[in-house]
Scaffold this motif. Structure first.
Motif, PDB file in Angstrom:
ATOM      1  N   PRO A  99       0.820  -1.198   0.000  1.00 53.28           N
ATOM      2  CA  PRO A  99       0.000   0.000   0.000  1.00 53.28           C
ATOM      3  C   PRO A  99       0.857   1.251   0.000  1.00 53.28           C
ATOM      4  CG  PRO A  99      -0.730  -1.576   1.676  1.00 53.28           C
ATOM      5  CD  PRO A  99       0.574  -2.057   1.159  1.00 53.28           C
ATOM      6  N   ALA A 100       0.294   2.328  -0.550  1.00 57.48           N
ATOM      7  CA  ALA A 100       1.010   3.591  -0.587  1.00 57.48           C
ATOM      8  C   ALA A 100       1.082   4.194   0.812  1.00 57.48           C
ATOM      9  CB  ALA A 100       0.314   4.553  -1.554  1.00 57.48           C
ATOM     10  N   GLY A 101       2.083   5.099   1.018  1.00 51.24           N
ATOM     11  CA  GLY A 101       2.202   5.783   2.297  1.00 51.24           C
ATOM     12  C   GLY A 101       3.075   5.027   3.278  1.00 51.24           C
ATOM     13  N   PRO A 102       3.321   5.637   4.464  1.00 52.46           N
ATOM     14  CA  PRO A 102       4.150   4.990   5.483  1.00 52.46           C
ATOM     15  C   PRO A 102       3.628   3.612   5.856  1.00 52.46           C
ATOM     16  CG  PRO A 102       3.738   7.288   6.031  1.00 52.46           C
ATOM     17  CD  PRO A 102       2.856   6.961   4.884  1.00 52.46           C
ATOM     18  N   ARG A 103       4.539   2.690   6.040  1.00 52.69           N
ATOM     19  CA  ARG A 103       4.168   1.320   6.344  1.00 52.69           C
ATOM     20  C   ARG A 103       4.567   0.954   7.771  1.00 52.69           C
ATOM     21  NH1 ARG A 103       0.486  -2.356   5.780  1.00 52.69           N
ATOM     22  NH2 ARG A 103       1.263  -4.488   5.593  1.00 52.69           N
ATOM     23  N   GLY A 104       4.748   1.975   8.607  1.00 50.87           N
ATOM     24  CA  GLY A 104       5.152   1.679   9.967  1.00 50.87           C
ATOM     25  C   GLY A 104       4.928   2.845  10.905  1.00 50.87           C
ATOM     26  N   VAL A 105       5.166   2.586  12.189  1.00 47.97           N
ATOM     27  CA  VAL A 105       5.079   3.621  13.221  1.00 47.97           C
ATOM     28  C   VAL A 105       6.413   3.674  13.949  1.00 47.97           C
ATOM     29  CG1 VAL A 105       2.594   3.532  13.561  1.00 47.97           C
ATOM     30  CG2 VAL A 105       4.057   1.940  14.807  1.00 47.97           C
ATOM     31  N   TYR A 106       6.733   4.860  14.401  1.00 42.58           N
ATOM     32  CA  TYR A 106       8.021   5.094  15.051  1.00 42.58           C
ATOM     33  C   TYR A 106       7.775   5.801  16.371  1.00 42.58           C
ATOM     34  CZ  TYR A 106      13.063   5.767  14.990  1.00 42.58           C
ATOM     35  OH  TYR A 106      14.402   5.692  15.263  1.00 42.58           O
ATOM     36  N   LEU A 107       8.100   5.156  17.479  1.00 39.96           N
ATOM     37  CA  LEU A 107       7.889   5.713  18.812  1.00 39.96           C
ATOM     38  C   LEU A 107       9.150   6.427  19.261  1.00 39.96           C
ATOM     39  CD1 LEU A 107       6.102   2.672  20.507  1.00 39.96           C
ATOM     40  CD2 LEU A 107       5.132   4.473  19.080  1.00 39.96           C
TER      41      LEU A 107
END
Length: 368
Positions: A99-107
């Motif tokens: 999928p397009a866009g960020p593929r994760g989260v960053y804490l």
């Protein structure tokens, strides 16, 4: 038995001498590295519901909500079509287009605000069987590549729903290129990413290296993540009494002999031993231990030794192994120059974690 040991009457306390970390030279096969890519024992039972946000820090509550929704979004069909993976991921079906866009989260946040708790909670909440989720520190991930090779690591992790990377702090340009390339291939394969660090993705490496290629590689990594800032104080010491002062060498030795499955080592000798054991084996170095007892703790003078000590502190903390020590207190382990340098957040994390483990070790003296 030494004369000091005999003088302390320790021969009357236990039939066997304590274990020694310096006597251990563990071997860790590649399949163990893969099997252990799960949250460590300290975080085995954590969940979003057990995270206690600081009421004065709304970013903590916000992070929980974002991560709960992120986990829920990882449900549904497996990216590889539900095909069962063999060891190292061979025979895996090709994943669909990412999928397009960020593929994760960053804490992003300071030490002790509960980032690892939240990262482990995300792993537990993601609707996929454990074999399709991976959790490890940045160091453990690079060790996996070293053990399996780059292509086999890509094959192993490409069938996963989620890869969680704790302590994502890049200290070496070579590791930066390695992990950047690996994550890019995993994102292309449909793997979701989650990571923790003490610095925003676009700022990683500042104060450590100034090479243009290094900074360009770091900035490329930031596109894979949605950054979540988590503010707060170090929960490990929130509302707790002052950290315990170091004990005498006699007390530490007596406690080591009285405790079951405890190790006893001279601090300087242990630091020398760590130089001959690969950091990927530090977890195995502590296998079966219920307590670590150290005598003669003193400030660490060089950075290479200090960074090895940080890794050991992380593995002891992960495994909830109390640390009883004589000598200098843990908040004096690192020089002012180190605490103001590029690795300062690693050192502060180590001090925080060792102090928590020292508090846990108080019962060893009481029971001796």
């Amino acid at each position: 038995m030494s004369s000091s040991t005999a003088a302390s009457g320790i021969s009357q306390i236990a039939d066997a001498a304590p274990l020694s970390l310096c006597a251990r030279e563990p071997y860790v096969p590649a399949d163990r590295l893969v099997a252990e890519m799960v949250p460590p024992p300290r975080f085995d039972s954590v969940r979003f519901a057990t995270y206690l946000p600081d009421s004065g820090r709304p970013s903590q509550t916000e992070a929980v909500g974002v991560l709960e929704r992120f986990a829920a979004g990882l449900g549904g069909a497996h990216p590889a079509g539900g095909a069962k993976r063999g060891f190292l991921g061979f025979g895996r079906a090709r994943a669909p287009k990412t999928p397009a866009g960020p593929r994760g989260v960053y804490l992003d946040g300071g030490y002790g605000v509960g980032k690892t708790h939240l990262l482990a909670s995300l792993w537990h909440a993601t609707p996929a069987e454990p074999a399709l989720k991976a959790f490890g520190t940045f160091v453990e991930l690079t060790n996996l590549v070293g053990a399996l090779g780059f292509q086999k690591t890509v094959q192993t992790l490409s069938g996963h729903r989620l890869l969680c990377i704790d302590e994502f702090e890049l200290d070496d340009p070579g590791d930066t290129v390695l992990v950047s390339t690996l994550l890019g291939k995993l994102v292309d394969a449909g793997v979701a990413l989650a990571a923790t660090s003490n610095t925003l993705p676009g700022k990683l490496g500042e104060g450590r290296f100034a090479a243009a290629d290094f900074l360009r590689e770091i900035q490329g990594l930031s596109a894979h993540f949605r950054a979540l800032r988590i503010d707060g104080d170090d929960y490990r010491h929130r509302g707790l009494p002052k950290a315990p002062a170091p004990h005498s060498e006699e007390q530490v030795t007596k406690a080591a002999y009285a405790a079951q499955d405890a190790s006893l080592d001279d601090f300087a000798l242990l630091l020398d031993h760590l130089a001959h054991v690969h950091p990927s084996r530090y977890g195995a170095l502590t296998d079966g231990l219920r307590a670590v007892c150290l005598t003669g703790v003193r400030p660490v003078r060089d950075q290479s030794t200090a960074l090895r000590l940080v890794v050991l502190a992380d593995r002891l903390y992960d495994r909830e192994v109390p640390v009883l020590a004589s000598g200098q207190p843990f908040d004096r382990l690192f020089s002012e120059e180190m605490l103001n340098g590029g690795y300062r957040k690693k050192y502060f994390r180590a001090i925080s974690r060792l102090t928590a483990l020292a508090r846990d070790a108080e019962k060893l003296v009481e029971n001796a």
